[in-house]
Design a protein around this motif. Structure first.
Motif, PDB file in Angstrom:
ATOM      1  N   THR A 125      -8.153   4.539  -4.720  1.00 20.66           N
ATOM      2  CA  THR A 125      -7.301   6.072  -5.267  1.00 20.66           C
ATOM      3  C   THR A 125      -5.920   5.391  -5.836  1.00 20.66           C
ATOM      4  O   THR A 125      -5.119   6.012  -6.429  1.00 20.66           O
ATOM      5  CB  THR A 125      -6.910   7.087  -3.745  1.00 20.66           C
ATOM      6  OG1 THR A 125      -5.843   5.467  -2.920  1.00 20.66           O
ATOM      7  CG2 THR A 125      -8.137   7.463  -2.969  1.00 20.66           C
ATOM      8  N   CYS A 139      -3.127   6.142   0.349  1.00 18.59           N
ATOM      9  CA  CYS A 139      -4.306   5.455   1.189  1.00 18.59           C
ATOM     10  C   CYS A 139      -4.812   6.099   1.796  1.00 18.59           C
ATOM     11  O   CYS A 139      -4.238   7.749   2.163  1.00 18.59           O
ATOM     12  CB  CYS A 139      -3.943   4.283   1.898  1.00 18.59           C
ATOM     13  SG  CYS A 139      -4.828   3.537   3.021  1.00 18.59           S
ATOM     14  N   ILE A 140      -6.683   6.663   1.655  1.00 19.44           N
ATOM     15  CA  ILE A 140      -7.073   7.444   2.278  1.00 19.44           C
ATOM     16  C   ILE A 140      -7.898   6.787   4.134  1.00 19.44           C
ATOM     17  O   ILE A 140      -9.279   7.804   3.906  1.00 19.44           O
ATOM     18  CB  ILE A 140      -7.784   7.541   1.717  1.00 19.44           C
ATOM     19  CG1 ILE A 140      -9.180   6.414   0.633  1.00 19.44           C
ATOM     20  CG2 ILE A 140      -7.178   8.874   0.286  1.00 19.44           C
ATOM     21  CD1 ILE A 140     -10.279   7.296   0.783  1.00 19.44           C
ATOM     22  N   ASN A 141      -7.090   5.685   4.677  1.00 25.75           N
ATOM     23  CA  ASN A 141      -7.446   5.082   4.785  1.00 25.75           C
ATOM     24  C   ASN A 141      -9.717   4.078   4.854  1.00 25.75           C
ATOM     25  O   ASN A 141     -10.091   4.324   5.842  1.00 25.75           O
ATOM     26  CB  ASN A 141      -8.392   5.921   6.571  1.00 25.75           C
ATOM     27  CG  ASN A 141      -6.303   6.508   6.926  1.00 25.75           C
ATOM     28  OD1 ASN A 141      -5.668   5.126   6.582  1.00 25.75           O
ATOM     29  ND2 ASN A 141      -6.248   7.436   7.636  1.00 25.75           N
ATOM     30  N   CYS A 142     -10.078   4.547   3.952  1.00 27.85           N
ATOM     31  CA  CYS A 142     -11.023   3.946   3.423  1.00 27.85           C
ATOM     32  C   CYS A 142     -11.506   2.783   3.890  1.00 27.85           C
ATOM     33  O   CYS A 142     -13.246   2.534   4.426  1.00 27.85           O
ATOM     34  CB  CYS A 142     -11.704   4.358   2.522  1.00 27.85           C
ATOM     35  SG  CYS A 142     -11.001   3.215   0.798  1.00 27.85           S
ATOM     36  N   ASP A 143     -10.851   1.672   3.504  1.00 20.60           N
ATOM     37  CA  ASP A 143      -9.949   0.565   4.003  1.00 20.60           C
ATOM     38  C   ASP A 143     -11.817  -0.068   3.154  1.00 20.60           C
ATOM     39  O   ASP A 143     -11.925  -1.217   4.201  1.00 20.60           O
ATOM     40  CB  ASP A 143     -11.557  -0.214   6.110  1.00 20.60           C
ATOM     41  CG  ASP A 143     -10.363   0.111   7.119  1.00 20.60           C
ATOM     42  OD1 ASP A 143      -8.638  -0.560   6.039  1.00 20.60           O
ATOM     43  OD2 ASP A 143     -11.040  -0.092   7.880  1.00 20.60           O
ATOM     44  N   ASN A 144     -11.496  -0.265   2.245  1.00 23.11           N
ATOM     45  CA  ASN A 144     -12.453  -1.122   1.165  1.00 23.11           C
ATOM     46  C   ASN A 144     -11.607  -1.896   0.650  1.00 23.11           C
ATOM     47  O   ASN A 144     -12.246  -2.747   0.539  1.00 23.11           O
ATOM     48  CB  ASN A 144     -12.600   0.506   0.071  1.00 23.11           C
ATOM     49  CG  ASN A 144     -14.076   0.181  -0.618  1.00 23.11           C
ATOM     50  OD1 ASN A 144     -15.069  -0.255  -0.014  1.00 23.11           O
ATOM     51  ND2 ASN A 144     -14.394  -0.144  -2.207  1.00 23.11           N
ATOM     52  N   CYS A 145     -10.486  -1.500   1.099  1.00 21.54           N
ATOM     53  CA  CYS A 145      -9.932  -3.454   0.600  1.00 21.54           C
ATOM     54  C   CYS A 145     -10.333  -4.328   1.915  1.00 21.54           C
ATOM     55  O   CYS A 145     -10.534  -5.431   0.586  1.00 21.54           O
ATOM     56  CB  CYS A 145      -8.093  -2.791   0.497  1.00 21.54           C
ATOM     57  SG  CYS A 145      -7.849  -1.796   1.748  1.00 21.54           S
ATOM     58  N   ILE A 184       0.766  -0.759  -0.134  1.00 13.79           N
ATOM     59  CA  ILE A 184       0.151   0.029  -0.417  1.00 13.79           C
ATOM     60  C   ILE A 184       0.942   1.336   0.088  1.00 13.79           C
ATOM     61  O   ILE A 184       2.136   1.596   0.882  1.00 13.79           O
ATOM     62  CB  ILE A 184      -0.579   0.533   1.100  1.00 13.79           C
ATOM     63  CG1 ILE A 184      -1.984  -1.395   0.999  1.00 13.79           C
ATOM     64  CG2 ILE A 184      -1.488   2.024   1.189  1.00 13.79           C
ATOM     65  CD1 ILE A 184      -2.767  -1.105   1.913  1.00 13.79           C
ATOM     66  N   ALA A 187      -3.446   0.305  -3.217  1.00 14.52           N
ATOM     67  CA  ALA A 187      -3.691  -0.858  -3.161  1.00 14.52           C
ATOM     68  C   ALA A 187      -2.699  -1.265  -4.512  1.00 14.52           C
ATOM     69  O   ALA A 187      -3.519  -1.357  -5.385  1.00 14.52           O
ATOM     70  CB  ALA A 187      -4.457  -1.373  -2.125  1.00 14.52           C
ATOM     71  N   CYS A 205      -9.888  -0.174  -4.588  1.00  9.95           N
ATOM     72  CA  CYS A 205      -9.141   0.758  -3.618  1.00  9.95           C
ATOM     73  C   CYS A 205      -9.630   1.715  -5.022  1.00  9.95           C
ATOM     74  O   CYS A 205      -9.147   2.184  -5.898  1.00  9.95           O
ATOM     75  CB  CYS A 205      -7.621   0.451  -3.918  1.00  9.95           C
ATOM     76  SG  CYS A 205      -6.835   1.872  -2.857  1.00  9.95           S
ATOM     77  N   ARG A 248      -5.142  -4.736   7.019  1.00 10.53           N
ATOM     78  CA  ARG A 248      -4.497  -2.742   6.961  1.00 10.53           C
ATOM     79  C   ARG A 248      -3.272  -2.459   7.980  1.00 10.53           C
ATOM     80  O   ARG A 248      -3.123  -1.513   8.434  1.00 10.53           O
ATOM     81  CB  ARG A 248      -5.431  -1.976   6.273  1.00 10.53           C
ATOM     82  CG  ARG A 248      -4.663  -0.744   5.571  1.00 10.53           C
ATOM     83  CD  ARG A 248      -5.446  -0.186   4.648  1.00 10.53           C
ATOM     84  NE  ARG A 248      -6.926  -0.215   5.386  1.00 10.53           N
ATOM     85  CZ  ARG A 248      -6.492   1.856   5.924  1.00 10.53           C
ATOM     86  NH1 ARG A 248      -5.010   2.624   6.092  1.00 10.53           N
ATOM     87  NH2 ARG A 248      -6.896   2.146   7.470  1.00 10.53           N
TER      88      ARG A 248
HETATM   89  S1  SF4 Z   1      -8.928   0.331   0.296  1.00  6.19           S
HETATM   90 FE1  SF4 Z   1      -6.998   1.914  -0.870  1.00  6.19          FE
HETATM   91  S2  SF4 Z   1      -7.276   3.843   0.214  1.00  6.19           S
HETATM   92 FE2  SF4 Z   1      -8.845   2.942   1.096  1.00  6.19          FE
HETATM   93  S3  SF4 Z   1      -7.834   1.826   2.782  1.00  6.19           S
HETATM   94 FE3  SF4 Z   1      -7.143   0.742   1.129  1.00  6.19          FE
HETATM   95  S4  SF4 Z   1      -5.088   1.050   0.539  1.00  6.19           S
HETATM   96 FE4  SF4 Z   1      -6.215   2.785   1.593  1.00  6.19          FE
END
Ligand code: SF4
Ligand SMILES: Cc1cc2nc3c(=O)[nH]c(=O)nc-3n(C[C@H](O)[C@H](O)[C@H](O)COP(=O)(O)OP(=O)(O)OC[C@H]3O[C@@H](n4cnc5c(N)ncnc54)[C@H](O)[C@@H]3O)c2cc1C
Ligand code: HEM
Ligand code: SF4
Ligand code: SF4
Lengths: 808, 289
Positions: free
Chosen positions: A788, A634-640, A629, A791, A786, A656
């Motif tokens: 942005t 990384c915007i901390n969205c935890d979508n991953c 990552i 990841a 992700c 993460r």
């Molecule tokens: S999906 Fe991408 S931007 Fe969002 S937390 Fe995971 S690595 Fe970070």
């Protein structure tokens, strides 16, 4: 007075129980000797409520003792019941210390001083062994313990934890919450434990939370007195020392049962700790009348052990018995369209394939049981170049076409084998193989092959030699015949290096070239007094090519980044190869000048070196694919994580919040899909597999034993209940993923189903890990989710390139 | 290999967006009309239709982002398109209005849409600024690791206070308990420290940056005549200092993370509000036509 029985069974594990129960039903005079106070000590020690699996599902159970999957408690109570119902003559607390005599007249001595006589002995003592003890004066069970059930139950004590392995460290750290803990290490460092645990203990020692006595060995304990503490003395590097403590917890590991078994006269093929006793097809050891079954015989599952218990009693009574796997083998051989009996086919296989000729028939049978038999039609694809499969093929009949690059294909015929390169190196297939005419193949999985190689030295030797030959041919001289290369190959050397070991150093005289057989190496250059990694070279490639052109000094240091094997060819030997092959010198010179140029351009990128160094420390030297990552995206969205959980039974296989960060590169806790996966090593049902694309995944037949969780050095495997994990779409849209905020408790790796849902009674915790989304059409869900581009899943080649693009 | 959504595929969506804006502008300027330019002309209708469709599609990102099995592009690609076409929407929709505003549902729809777009533009700015700052602040540690460190720090403090006076023990433990990292959202946003401590004679005091408890410990140290206790208090002081720095780093982490996503509080609900307003706007236009 010693009693005499027809059959004495040692060890009341599943194998022993089954054997004794069968003897009892047949009214054969027998005794079952068990060292612990209850049956099946190994199963008693499973965690409470563990769901025990009855793998392999296709194998029928043949035993008087019932066994089907269920909880540990249920199974144990059924076994107790069955012992009573069948009238088994069992003695508890009867630890066998020696077996003497011969068939018809064995004398068995027990630790309680008694003796038992028997005509035949069945040994089913498993592989758990005996716990190592301190063995010092004054040791008593109320002061020295060898197990720690609940660290929270002890508070405000001074405790000595003896040992330096994972168990000792984990106990010491857990106890230090509420107690004063000193850890006693007989060496001057912690090297045997997992990296995570080493970091943990070092931090605790540094912060003063735990005291450590290095180079210290306990030498005595004062007798109990009115004081709650006793004095423990040590011999240390600086002489004698003493500590007053409330208790000692010693975690010194177990002594494998091998030496005990050898003392009974049972022979092993070699010194390798992984090797198995030499046995006949009927489980008879090198001592006539002494039989070995179960885990000790190399069969790691309960059902196998139980079937063998039954069969071995039949054999002792002189009855002809078809092993329980007979029908399975018959089914397997049906593809061959032969009328021969199972035993005949097995014998033919051993006769026609030289590699297997020296294998003991019992082990061979097991090998074939694990293998697949194929009869492909002409031209059918067996595997393609660059596949990540690593099974091993032997040719029972007909031939195959091996297509290396575009040249004329190599034809390989009956009795030969192929696929050993990937088997030994863990790398992709280096050629495409197609079936020839009337072809019959045996495909053996990696794990079974490794088991064989550990036990049969002759087979290992043949394979190693062939490997060297083929790799030299493939790399340097595809035009030359195997015969022409033979003398060169036999002068080549096979070397093994531990992680971090230097293969050669900058400035050394260059004298040999190394072909990397497995693992990987980093290339380092001196930069302001520090060794900085400049590049990384993976298995299948070579380093030190200047060595074979002569007259050079090493221009860089080469170090093993993980455990690595190389084949080295020295200059003299290589000259012979050059003489045979005109273009080779030109090719090598080209590589040399290319590398020299690379070194020039890499000189300035200290930061790139730092990142590479970091990544190699994170185990990327043995990775085939790793999730990185980029922290500045990384915007901390935890979508991953959400994407992973939603596509994988509600449990995210990446964490993460975990993992290390260097500059802006974050390696979250997630599988690296290692070349030679540590997690595969010790999986009883062989549930961990590698797909052709390289994905290491865990199949449905996981029994939840937790071995892989312990064996993975990167802590990426979790034990979890399957769940649905469906989330409300609207909730998630408007509220997003909650981030831990004002919670000073450590934010654990809590998975949606681990946190809330209590497990259903029938559910079992199984091992789960990243499978690289091999069943999803678009590839890794985490990466695709992700928003942005932070990841990314990369192969080592890609990340090395990424780093140099970014910084050079 | 790490290509952000802004440069996704050599900015192909930026190029489409520019094309769209250009066409809209040319169409708008090229009109030859007897009346002032507005949404009711042929070009006006065309612009309006494109804008409405764009809005529906932009909202669809919320759905696509959660279709985890979908292999229809990547979320990154969708975000890239969303951002660039979203900017084009500002131009298209504004031209659609013909700059005729009033106190009516039509203008309401436009204002709501603009709010969504402007919050979106803040979002893009936040996305390119805060991740970097967060990483810089947390020095290569994830938040879970920072909390882990805090817990470790507290454990050491609790160990040490066992060796000092009862009263000091009580004060210090109290200070740990009354540490606030931002219970209220506004405090999180401002990174405000509302920690307090109960002192023996002064009652409940503000303990920002562990300052009060540190002062108190200095006082204890001054009057302390037991050397081993003095040493413990001195070490407590050091630990308190470290703890204060760690806490402020955690607060900063929380603050930055909130700033990074606060705009979504406007962006998402207003997206739906704008969509509803546009629906009303369309119906109204057709009824009163
Ligand atoms: S999906 Fe991408 S931007 Fe969002 S937390 Fe995971 S690595 Fe970070
Ligand atoms: C955590 C864990 C989970 C597992 N889960 C499963 C599962 O779900 N399904 C499955 O099929 N397999 C499972 N296994 C594997 C299974 O436990 C073993 O394959 C099985 O127990 C082997 O049986 P055995 O009879 O050979 O030996 P063991 O079960 O090990 O029994 C040996 C017995 O011999 C006794 N003994 C040892 N030395 C002496 C001596 N000198 N004198 C007298 N007695 C002695 C011991 O006390 C013990 O009772 C698991 C293993 C582990 C470690
Ligand atoms: C009326 C126009 C718009 C609508 C209806 C709209 C709607 C949405 C929706 C529904 C989301 C999903 C949020 C989520 O799932 O978490 C979103 C995300 C986003 N929007 Fe917009 N948006 C619009 C315009 C814009 C503009 C003009 C920009 C920027 C220039 C923008 C930038 C973003 C960004 C950066 C995200 C976050 C993506 C993510 O983190 O997944 N949007 N938008
Ligand atoms: S689970 Fe661990 S050991 Fe197994 S492949 Fe993944 S990283 Fe390697
Ligand atoms: S590749 Fe798939 S299984 Fe692996 S972490 Fe990503 S989403 Fe999970």
């Amino acid at each position: 007075m010693t009693e005499k029985y027809q059959i004495a069974v040692v060890g009341a594990g599943p194998g022993g129980l089954s054997a004794a129960a069968h003897a009892a039903t047949l009214e054969v005079p027998h005794v079952l000797l068990e060292k612990s106070p209850a049956v099946a000590d190994t199963i008693q020690k499973y965690q409470k409520g563990k769901h025990v699996m009855a793998e392999p599902g296709i194998l029928p159970l043949r035993s008087e003792v019932p066994f089907a999957q269920g909880t540990r408690e249920h199974i144990l109570s059924e076994w107790d019941q069955s012992l009573a119902d069948n009238g088994v003559n069992i003695q508890f607390g009867a630890e066998v210390t020696s077996i003497e005599g011969a068939k018809g007249d064995f004398r068995i001595s027990l630790s309680n001083g008694q003796q038992v006589q028997a005509e035949a002995v069945v040994l089913g003592i498993g592989v758990q062994g005996n716990l190592r003890t301190l063995g010092v004066e004054g040791e008593s069970p109320d002061f020295v313990e060898y197990q720690l059930d609940d660290p929270d139950a002890i508070t405000d004590e001074t405790i000595l934890v003896v040992g330096a392995g994972d168990a000792a460290i984990e106990n010491a750290v857990a106890l230090a919450e509420h107690n004063r803990v000193t850890i006693v290490n007989r060496r001057d460092e912690f090297a045997r434990a997992k990296d995570g645990n080493i970091a943990l203990i070092q931090a605790a020692i540094e912060s003063g939370e735990i005291t450590c006595l290095y180079n210290s060995v306990p030498s005595g304990i004062s007798p109990a007195s009115d004081e709650p503490t006793r004095i423990v003395s040590f011999s240390t590097a600086d002489g004698e020392a003493t500590v007053a403590a409330n208790r000692v917890i010693a975690r010194l590991g177990a002594i494998p049962p091998r030496s005990l078994v050898e003392s009974f006269g049972v022979e092993f093929p070699n010194k390798d700790p992984a090797s198995l006793p030499i046995l006949s097809t009927r489980y008879e050891s090198s001592v006539e009348g002494l039989y070995v079954i179960g885990a000790l015989a190399g069969y790691p599952l309960i059902k196998q052990a139980m079937n063998q218990g039954y069969e071995v009693v039949e054999t002792i009574l002189g009855r002809e018995v078809q092993p329980a796997d007979h029908d399975l083998l018959e089914d397997k051989f049906r593809t061959l369209g032969t009328n021969d009996s199972v035993d005949d086919v097995l014998a033919r296989m051993q006769r026609d394939i030289p590699l297997f000729s020296e294998v003991n028939p019992l082990m061979f049978r097991e090998l074939i049981l694990d293998s697949k038999v194929h009869k492909p039609s002409q031209g059918e694809l067996i595997f393609s170049k660059n596949d990540y499969t690593n099974s091993f093929y032997s040719i029972l009949q007909g031939d195959v076409r091996i297509e290396v690059d575009s040249g004329t294909p190599i034809i390989s015929g009956q009795g030969n084998f192929f696929g050993e390169l990937s088997l030994l190196s863990g790398r992709r297939r280096s050629a495409t193989v197609r079936a020839g005419d009337h072809c019959e193949l045996i495909e053996t999985p990696r794990k079974s092959m490794n088991k064989l190689l550990n036990s049969v030295a002759a087979a290992k030797k043949v394979l190693d030699e062939t490997f060297v030959l083929r790799v030299i041919q493939g790399r340097f001289a595809p035009e030359l015949s195997i015969e022409a290369l033979q003398p060169i190959a036999s002068a080549a050397k096979l070397n093994e290096y531990q992680a971090g070991e230097t293969i050669f150093s900058e400035g050394d005289d260059a004298d040999a070239l190394h072909l990397i057989r497995s693992g990987s190496v980093s290339i380092l250059k001196q930069y302001e007094g520090k060794d900085l990694p400049m590049s990384y070279v993976s298995a299948g490639n070579y380093v030190g090519e200047m060595g074979v052109l002569g007259g050079y000094k090493r221009s860089a240091t080469v170090r093993a980044s993980v455990k690595t094997q190389t084949v080295s060819i020295d200059a003299d030997n290589f000259k012979k190869l050059l003489a045979l092959n005109e273009d080779l010198r030109a090719r090598i010179s080209e590589v040399v000048s290319g590398r020299l140029k690379d070194n020039m351009s890499n000189q300035s990128s200290e930061e790139a070196g730092g990142v590479l160094d970091f990544l190699l420390q994170q185990g990327l030297g043995e990775a085939t694919d790793v999730l990185l990552i980029n922290k500045s995206l990384c915007i901390n969205c935890d979508n991953c994580e959400t994407a992973c959980a939603q596509t994988h039974d509600g449990t995210s296989r990446l964490n993460r919040q975990g993992g290390a960060i260097f500059a802006e590169v974050h390696v979250p806790t997630s599988c690296r899909h290692c070349e030679d996966p540590h997690c595969m090593k010790d999986c009883p049902p062989d549930a961990i597999q590698r797909a052709p694309g390289g994905e290491v995944f865990i199949g449905d037949n996981c029994i939840g034993c937790g071995n892989c969780e312990r064996n993975c050095p990167y802590d990426v495997i979790q034990m979890a209940y399957p769940g649905s994990g469906e989330k409300s779409f609207w909730r998630n849209l408007f509220l997003g993923e909650a981030q831990p905020v004002s919670n000073p408790d450590p934010v654990k790796w809590v998975t949606p189903n681990d946190a809330g849902a209590s497990p259903q009674a029938s559910a079992i915790k199984k091992a789960v890990k990243c499978d690289m989304c091999k069943d999803l059409s678009g590839g890794p869900a985490c990466v695709r989710a992700c928003p942005t581009g932070a990841a990314n899943r990369l192969s080592p080649e890609q990340f090395v390139q990424t780093i140099s693009e970014r910084l050079v | 290999m790490f290509e952000s959504f802004l440069i996704h595929r050599s900015m192909r969506w930026l190029r489409w967006s520019l094309v769209l804006m250009l066409i809209a502008l040319v169409g708008y300027v090229a009109q030859d009309l007897p009346v002032p330019r507005n949404g009711g002309t042929a070009v006006g209708y065309a612009l309006g239709t494109v804008a409405a469709l764009l809005m529906v599609w932009l909202t669809w990102l919320g759905r696509r982002k959660r279709n985890y099995r979908s292999s229809f592009g990547t979320v990154k690609g969708w975000t890239s398109a969303h951002v660039y076409l979203g900017v084009a929407l500002i131009v298209v929709a504004t031209l659609h209005t013909g700059f005729q505003f009033g106190a009516n549902v039509h203008t309401l729809a436009f204002v709501l849409m603009m709010l969504v777009c402007l919050s979106g533009i803040y979002g893009v700015w936040a996305y390119s600024r805060y991740p970097f700052k967060i990483n810089e602040n947390s020095k290569g540690k994830m938040r879970a690791a920072l909390f882990e460190e805090l817990k470790e720090e507290d454990r050491q403090i609790v160990r040490l206070v066992g060796q000092v006076d009862q009263e000091v023990d009580k004060v210090v433990r109290g200070a740990l308990e009354r540490t606030e990292i931002g219970t209220r959202y506004i405090d999180q946003l401002l990174g405000k420290d509302r920690s307090s401590v109960q002192l023996p004679d002064k009652g409940l005091c503000d303990n920002r940056d562990m300052k009060t408890v540190a002062d108190y410990l200095v006082g204890v140290l001054d009057t302390c005549d037991n050397p081993s206790e003095a040493e413990a208090v001195q070490r407590l002081l050091t630990l308190m200092g470290r703890r204060a720095r760690l806490l402020s780093r955690i607060r900063e982490d929380v603050r930055l993370a909130e700033l990074l996503r606060i705009w979504l509080i406007i962006h998402i609900p207003f997206a739906f509000a704008a969509l509803a307003a546009v629906a009303i706007h369309v119906v109204a236009v057709f009824i009163y036509w």
